[in-house]
Design a protein around this motif. Structure first.
Motif, PDB file in Angstrom:
ATOM      1  N   ALA A  97      83.163  -4.173 -41.963  1.00  0.00           N
ATOM      2  CA  ALA A  97      82.697  -5.429 -42.561  1.00  0.00           C
ATOM      3  C   ALA A  97      83.876  -6.296 -42.998  1.00  0.00           C
ATOM      4  O   ALA A  97      83.848  -7.521 -42.827  1.00  0.00           O
ATOM      5  CB  ALA A  97      81.772  -5.141 -43.745  1.00  0.00           C
ATOM      6  N   GLN A  98      84.906  -5.689 -43.563  1.00  0.00           N
ATOM      7  CA  GLN A  98      86.088  -6.460 -43.976  1.00  0.00           C
ATOM      8  C   GLN A  98      86.765  -7.110 -42.774  1.00  0.00           C
ATOM      9  O   GLN A  98      87.178  -8.268 -42.835  1.00  0.00           O
ATOM     10  CB  GLN A  98      87.088  -5.570 -44.730  1.00  0.00           C
ATOM     11  CG  GLN A  98      86.643  -5.169 -46.114  1.00  0.00           C
ATOM     12  CD  GLN A  98      86.597  -6.330 -47.110  1.00  0.00           C
ATOM     13  OE1 GLN A  98      87.076  -7.430 -46.871  1.00  0.00           O
ATOM     14  NE2 GLN A  98      85.992  -6.068 -48.251  1.00  0.00           N
ATOM     15  N   VAL A  99      86.881  -6.363 -41.677  1.00  0.00           N
ATOM     16  CA  VAL A  99      87.508  -6.907 -40.465  1.00  0.00           C
ATOM     17  C   VAL A  99      86.667  -8.059 -39.916  1.00  0.00           C
ATOM     18  O   VAL A  99      87.193  -9.132 -39.594  1.00  0.00           O
ATOM     19  CB  VAL A  99      87.697  -5.799 -39.402  1.00  0.00           C
ATOM     20  CG1 VAL A  99      88.137  -6.386 -38.063  1.00  0.00           C
ATOM     21  CG2 VAL A  99      88.699  -4.761 -39.891  1.00  0.00           C
ATOM     22  N   VAL A 100      85.357  -7.850 -39.822  1.00  0.00           N
ATOM     23  CA  VAL A 100      84.465  -8.889 -39.307  1.00  0.00           C
ATOM     24  C   VAL A 100      84.518 -10.121 -40.207  1.00  0.00           C
ATOM     25  O   VAL A 100      84.567 -11.258 -39.721  1.00  0.00           O
ATOM     26  CB  VAL A 100      83.023  -8.358 -39.159  1.00  0.00           C
ATOM     27  CG1 VAL A 100      82.041  -9.482 -38.861  1.00  0.00           C
ATOM     28  CG2 VAL A 100      82.963  -7.287 -38.085  1.00  0.00           C
ATOM     29  N   TYR A 101      84.532  -9.911 -41.522  1.00  0.00           N
ATOM     30  CA  TYR A 101      84.603 -11.047 -42.449  1.00  0.00           C
ATOM     31  C   TYR A 101      85.865 -11.866 -42.181  1.00  0.00           C
ATOM     32  O   TYR A 101      85.812 -13.093 -42.131  1.00  0.00           O
ATOM     33  CB  TYR A 101      84.593 -10.570 -43.916  1.00  0.00           C
ATOM     34  CG  TYR A 101      84.611 -11.744 -44.865  1.00  0.00           C
ATOM     35  CD1 TYR A 101      83.427 -12.315 -45.309  1.00  0.00           C
ATOM     36  CD2 TYR A 101      85.808 -12.327 -45.266  1.00  0.00           C
ATOM     37  CE1 TYR A 101      83.438 -13.425 -46.139  1.00  0.00           C
ATOM     38  CE2 TYR A 101      85.839 -13.434 -46.094  1.00  0.00           C
ATOM     39  CZ  TYR A 101      84.645 -13.978 -46.532  1.00  0.00           C
ATOM     40  OH  TYR A 101      84.664 -15.085 -47.340  1.00  0.00           O
ATOM     41  N   ARG A 102      87.009 -11.209 -42.035  1.00  0.00           N
ATOM     42  CA  ARG A 102      88.274 -11.912 -41.799  1.00  0.00           C
ATOM     43  C   ARG A 102      88.249 -12.698 -40.484  1.00  0.00           C
ATOM     44  O   ARG A 102      88.751 -13.811 -40.413  1.00  0.00           O
ATOM     45  CB  ARG A 102      89.451 -10.936 -41.812  1.00  0.00           C
ATOM     46  CG  ARG A 102      89.695 -10.333 -43.162  1.00  0.00           C
ATOM     47  CD  ARG A 102      90.236 -11.359 -44.136  1.00  0.00           C
ATOM     48  NE  ARG A 102      90.170 -10.840 -45.485  1.00  0.00           N
ATOM     49  CZ  ARG A 102      89.804 -11.538 -46.535  1.00  0.00           C
ATOM     50  NH1 ARG A 102      89.494 -12.799 -46.433  1.00  0.00           N
ATOM     51  NH2 ARG A 102      89.757 -10.994 -47.731  1.00  0.00           N
ATOM     52  N   VAL A 103      87.653 -12.102 -39.443  1.00  0.00           N
ATOM     53  CA  VAL A 103      87.559 -12.796 -38.151  1.00  0.00           C
ATOM     54  C   VAL A 103      86.665 -14.033 -38.288  1.00  0.00           C
ATOM     55  O   VAL A 103      87.012 -15.117 -37.821  1.00  0.00           O
ATOM     56  CB  VAL A 103      87.040 -11.846 -37.047  1.00  0.00           C
ATOM     57  CG1 VAL A 103      86.703 -12.614 -35.771  1.00  0.00           C
ATOM     58  CG2 VAL A 103      88.075 -10.759 -36.764  1.00  0.00           C
ATOM     59  N   VAL A 104      85.520 -13.872 -38.935  1.00  0.00           N
ATOM     60  CA  VAL A 104      84.616 -15.006 -39.136  1.00  0.00           C
ATOM     61  C   VAL A 104      85.305 -16.080 -39.975  1.00  0.00           C
ATOM     62  O   VAL A 104      85.264 -17.268 -39.638  1.00  0.00           O
ATOM     63  CB  VAL A 104      83.291 -14.552 -39.791  1.00  0.00           C
ATOM     64  CG1 VAL A 104      82.463 -15.744 -40.249  1.00  0.00           C
ATOM     65  CG2 VAL A 104      82.497 -13.692 -38.822  1.00  0.00           C
ATOM     66  N   ALA A 105      85.957 -15.681 -41.063  1.00  0.00           N
ATOM     67  CA  ALA A 105      86.633 -16.652 -41.936  1.00  0.00           C
ATOM     68  C   ALA A 105      87.721 -17.419 -41.178  1.00  0.00           C
ATOM     69  O   ALA A 105      87.876 -18.627 -41.363  1.00  0.00           O
ATOM     70  CB  ALA A 105      87.223 -15.947 -43.152  1.00  0.00           C
ATOM     71  N   ALA A 106      88.442 -16.727 -40.316  1.00  0.00           N
ATOM     72  CA  ALA A 106      89.523 -17.373 -39.563  1.00  0.00           C
ATOM     73  C   ALA A 106      88.999 -18.307 -38.481  1.00  0.00           C
ATOM     74  O   ALA A 106      89.721 -19.207 -38.039  1.00  0.00           O
ATOM     75  CB  ALA A 106      90.423 -16.310 -38.940  1.00  0.00           C
TER      76      ALA A 106
END
Length: 130
Positions: A97-106
């Protein structure tokens, strides 16, 4: 006692649309506020952090960011959202979830509702923020 608060980037169309969904599913006692219009010091956070990630400030004053903030907001929403929120809090799902959040945020400027403002440098909050 302060009420739980979800802070989002009010300059970002994708974030604003996500916040509209949050307003519909979260209980009435939860504030959903653009960080640009929040008293960040009173909430225990900074503009630098709020620019990087969505923030959840619990009734206990603890601040969580990113995927953890999303997880806590979902748990506060209750119902089926509660289950999803707990799932996002459990390793190894929480790591993903943290990785996906960072990708979405970027890449939020490329997502539905995103605008060029999503990728632009953020302005400082007004000094007389509410």
């Amino acid at each position: 006692m302060p009420r739980p608060t979800l802070l989002f980037d009010g300059d970002c169309g994708f974030c604003t649309r996500s916040a509209e969904v949050a307003r519909r599913v979260l209980p009435a006692g939860v504030a959903v506020t653009a960080w640009q219009f929040a008293d960040l010091a009173a909430l225990g956070t900074t503009a630098e952090r709020a620019q990087r990630e969505a923030l959840w400030i619990g009734a206990d004053g603890r601040v969580a960011g990113g995927a953890t903030a999303v997880s806590r907001a979902l748990r506060a929403a209750g119902g089926v959202w509660l289950l999803l929120g707990w799932l996002l809090a459990v390793p190894p799902v929480s790591w993903l979830a943290q990785v996906v959040y960072r990708v979405v945020a970027a890449n939020r400027m490329r997502l539905p509702g995103g605008t060029p403002a999503c990728a632009a440098p953020h302005r400082s909050p007004p000094s007389s923020a509410v």
